[in-house]
Write an enzyme that holds these catalytic residues in place. Structure first.
Site, PDB file in Angstrom:
ATOM      1  N   TYR A 158      -5.676   8.595  -5.603  1.00 51.62           N
ATOM      2  CA  TYR A 158      -4.316   7.193  -5.286  1.00 51.62           C
ATOM      3  C   TYR A 158      -4.307   7.012  -3.699  1.00 51.62           C
ATOM      4  O   TYR A 158      -4.948   6.114  -2.985  1.00 51.62           O
ATOM      5  CB  TYR A 158      -2.861   7.941  -5.124  1.00 51.62           C
ATOM      6  CG  TYR A 158      -1.839   7.492  -5.679  1.00 51.62           C
ATOM      7  CD1 TYR A 158      -1.643   6.074  -5.377  1.00 51.62           C
ATOM      8  CD2 TYR A 158      -0.894   7.802  -4.460  1.00 51.62           C
ATOM      9  CE1 TYR A 158      -0.701   5.129  -5.846  1.00 51.62           C
ATOM     10  CE2 TYR A 158      -0.221   7.033  -3.764  1.00 51.62           C
ATOM     11  CZ  TYR A 158       1.007   5.907  -3.890  1.00 51.62           C
ATOM     12  OH  TYR A 158       1.979   4.957  -3.791  1.00 51.62           O
ATOM     13  N   LYS A 185      -5.400   3.144  -2.575  1.00 52.31           N
ATOM     14  CA  LYS A 185      -4.518   2.951  -1.477  1.00 52.31           C
ATOM     15  C   LYS A 185      -4.863   3.078  -0.131  1.00 52.31           C
ATOM     16  O   LYS A 185      -4.628   1.711   0.656  1.00 52.31           O
ATOM     17  CB  LYS A 185      -3.225   3.485  -1.032  1.00 52.31           C
ATOM     18  CG  LYS A 185      -2.065   3.772  -2.299  1.00 52.31           C
ATOM     19  CD  LYS A 185      -2.098   2.497  -2.650  1.00 52.31           C
ATOM     20  CE  LYS A 185      -0.761   2.020  -3.443  1.00 52.31           C
ATOM     21  NZ  LYS A 185      -0.114   0.483  -4.301  1.00 52.31           N
ATOM     22  N   SER A 204       0.536  -1.267  -0.095  1.00 51.80           N
ATOM     23  CA  SER A 204      -0.125   0.001  -0.564  1.00 51.80           C
ATOM     24  C   SER A 204       0.612   1.505   0.079  1.00 51.80           C
ATOM     25  O   SER A 204       1.399   1.633  -0.820  1.00 51.80           O
ATOM     26  CB  SER A 204      -0.668   0.023   1.394  1.00 51.80           C
ATOM     27  OG  SER A 204      -1.893   1.199   0.963  1.00 51.80           O
TER      28      SER A 204
HETATM   29  N1  NAP Z   1       8.310   4.675  -4.462  1.00 51.88           N
HETATM   30  C1  NAP Z   1       7.973   5.048  -3.903  1.00 51.88           C
HETATM   31  O1  NAP Z   1       8.201   6.187  -3.619  1.00 51.88           O
HETATM   32  C2  NAP Z   1       6.400   4.679  -3.296  1.00 51.88           C
HETATM   33  C3  NAP Z   1       5.949   4.560  -2.134  1.00 51.88           C
HETATM   34  C4  NAP Z   1       4.933   3.782  -0.929  1.00 51.88           C
HETATM   35  C5  NAP Z   1       4.383   3.029  -1.595  1.00 51.88           C
HETATM   36  N2  NAP Z   1       4.310   3.358  -3.229  1.00 51.88           N
HETATM   37  C6  NAP Z   1       3.828   1.875  -3.942  1.00 51.88           C
HETATM   38  O2  NAP Z   1       5.060   0.579  -4.622  1.00 51.88           O
HETATM   39  C7  NAP Z   1       4.244  -0.203  -5.193  1.00 51.88           C
HETATM   40  C8  NAP Z   1       5.378  -0.041  -6.004  1.00 51.88           C
HETATM   41  O3  NAP Z   1       6.257   1.368  -7.010  1.00 51.88           O
HETATM   42  P1  NAP Z   1       7.325   1.224  -7.027  1.00 51.88           P
HETATM   43  O4  NAP Z   1       7.981   2.959  -7.192  1.00 51.88           O
HETATM   44  O5  NAP Z   1       8.258   0.803  -7.202  1.00 51.88           O
HETATM   45  O6  NAP Z   1       6.885   1.424  -8.786  1.00 51.88           O
HETATM   46  P2  NAP Z   1       7.657   1.144 -10.243  1.00 51.88           P
HETATM   47  O7  NAP Z   1       9.246   2.131 -10.330  1.00 51.88           O
HETATM   48  O8  NAP Z   1       6.653   2.013 -11.060  1.00 51.88           O
HETATM   49  O9  NAP Z   1       7.260   0.204 -10.826  1.00 51.88           O
HETATM   50  C9  NAP Z   1       6.372  -0.852 -11.176  1.00 51.88           C
HETATM   51  C10 NAP Z   1       6.511  -1.991 -11.265  1.00 51.88           C
HETATM   52  O10 NAP Z   1       4.932  -2.901 -11.665  1.00 51.88           O
HETATM   53  C11 NAP Z   1       5.715  -2.995 -13.236  1.00 51.88           C
HETATM   54  N3  NAP Z   1       4.277  -3.099 -13.905  1.00 51.88           N
HETATM   55  C12 NAP Z   1       3.077  -1.632 -13.329  1.00 51.88           C
HETATM   56  N4  NAP Z   1       2.275  -2.096 -14.260  1.00 51.88           N
HETATM   57  C13 NAP Z   1       2.104  -3.055 -14.494  1.00 51.88           C
HETATM   58  C14 NAP Z   1       0.880  -4.102 -15.036  1.00 51.88           C
HETATM   59  N5  NAP Z   1       0.431  -3.661 -15.896  1.00 51.88           N
HETATM   60  N6  NAP Z   1       1.185  -5.378 -15.336  1.00 51.88           N
HETATM   61  C15 NAP Z   1       2.538  -6.549 -14.803  1.00 51.88           C
HETATM   62  N7  NAP Z   1       3.362  -5.312 -14.186  1.00 51.88           N
HETATM   63  C16 NAP Z   1       3.180  -3.768 -14.418  1.00 51.88           C
HETATM   64  C17 NAP Z   1       6.516  -2.489 -13.622  1.00 51.88           C
HETATM   65  O11 NAP Z   1       6.694  -3.206 -15.162  1.00 51.88           O
HETATM   66  P3  NAP Z   1       6.136  -2.428 -16.660  1.00 51.88           P
HETATM   67  O12 NAP Z   1       5.698  -1.357 -16.269  1.00 51.88           O
HETATM   68  O13 NAP Z   1       7.283  -2.752 -16.973  1.00 51.88           O
HETATM   69  O14 NAP Z   1       4.629  -3.291 -16.135  1.00 51.88           O
HETATM   70  C18 NAP Z   1       6.947  -2.179 -12.548  1.00 51.88           C
HETATM   71  O15 NAP Z   1       8.337  -3.392 -12.782  1.00 51.88           O
HETATM   72  C19 NAP Z   1       3.143   0.718  -5.672  1.00 51.88           C
HETATM   73  O16 NAP Z   1       1.850   0.199  -5.207  1.00 51.88           O
HETATM   74  C20 NAP Z   1       3.446   1.659  -4.896  1.00 51.88           C
HETATM   75  O17 NAP Z   1       1.555   2.864  -5.222  1.00 51.88           O
HETATM   76  C21 NAP Z   1       6.130   3.567  -4.264  1.00 51.88           C
END
Ligand code: NAP
Length: 249
Positions: free
Chosen positions: A150, A154, A136
């Site tokens: 968003y 979440k 989340s």
């Molecule tokens: N980064 C932060 O600071 C942060 C903070 C709080 C929460 N979060 C949560 O943590 C999670 C991961 O975030 P992140 O920042 O690591 O994201 P990210 O860097 O955008 O990575 C997302 C991953 O999911 C894959 N993906 C996206 N859409 C997809 C789909 N439809 N089918 C299959 N794979 C898919 C992407 O690969 P492809 O694009 O090639 O499909 C990638 O491997 C999310 O739920 C986000 O809301 C992140």
């Protein structure tokens, strides 16, 4: 027999780090994403560290993608012990009034992707007495400077975990959430925000985060691993945010 894990969206970012951690802990991990190059790169990285990983290129927000994923796991892995629902994105409009179709898109990525993955894999998880970890965000806990849709999506993920805990426990399955704060990943969302507007990002980190630092992706992966290995934890939301949220649990 080796334990197995399926991490939605594990080719990059936080999901990649979770896949690496579970492989290090001797799980066979299915690495997933839509970009073949990224999926294969992460799978190769796990193998180079003597871990076991399989690549699945699919859009896991679609019914067809999840059907393919279930067939892939059934054929190539045979069972499933851990499902991590990690797909999500905060990229949307910040306005107060946002078209309902955009709300639905944000819910599809951040909430229904988790529901659909759980629906798909629950029969396998029931068989293995396995578990689910939903990623989340602290945006789901209190008002921070991200889009309302968003945050609400979440919050729904955290509520889903709490609501599902007892029915899943009756099936021998555990479910927990992990809620990250600001996670620094090279080429990730915070890296991009820093390049776009360093003053704003520094202001957030210095004035809103008690420890005045970013969270690292391996700290999120460690929290996921903590919920996986601890057989008594279920229905919880583990916050890893360097002290950004202000609520008592
Ligand atoms: N980064 C932060 O600071 C942060 C903070 C709080 C929460 N979060 C949560 O943590 C999670 C991961 O975030 P992140 O920042 O690591 O994201 P990210 O860097 O955008 O990575 C997302 C991953 O999911 C894959 N993906 C996206 N859409 C997809 C789909 N439809 N089918 C299959 N794979 C898919 C992407 O690969 P492809 O694009 O090639 O499909 C990638 O491997 C999310 O739920 C986000 O809301 C992140």
């Amino acid at each position: 027999m080796k334990k197995t894990a399926f991490v939605t969206g594990s080719s990059r970012g936080i999901g990649r780090e979770i896949a690496l951690k579970l492989a290090e802990e001797n799980y066979t991990v299915v690495v997933t994403g839509r970009s073949k190059d990224d999926v294969e790169k992460t799978t190769a990285e796990i193998k180079s560290l003597n871990g076991e990983a399989l690549s699945l290129v699919a859009d896991l927000t679609t019914e067809a993608g999840l059907k393919e994923a279930l067939a892939f796991v059934t054929k190539n892995v045979g069972k499933l012990d851990v499902l991590v629902t990690n797909i999500g994105s905060g990229k949307t409009l910040q306005d107060v009034i946002v078209d309902v179709n955009e709300w639905k898109r944000v819910f599809d990525i951040n909430f229904f992707s988790a529901v659909a993955a759980i629906n798909t894999f629950l029969p396998l998880l029931e068989k293995s007495k396995g578990q689910v970890v939903c990623i989340s965000s602290i945006a789901g806990i209190e008002k921070i400077s991200v889009a309302i849709s968003y945050s609400v999506a979440k919050a729904a993920v955290i509520s889903l975990v709490q609501q599902m805990m007892r029915p899943l426990a009756a099936m021998g399955v555990r479910i927990n959430a992990v809620s990250p704060g600001n996670v620094w990943i090279e080429n990730g969302s915070w890296d991009k925000k820093m390049k776009d507007n360093p003053a704003r990002v520094n202001d957030i980190i210095q004035n809103q985060v008690a420890l005045q630092k970013f969270v690292s992706a391996d700290e999120i992966a460690d929290a996921v691993w903590f919920t996986v290995k601890n057989s008594s934890i279920t229905g919880q939301n583990i916050v890893i945010d360097a002290g950004q949220t202000r609520q008592w649990p």
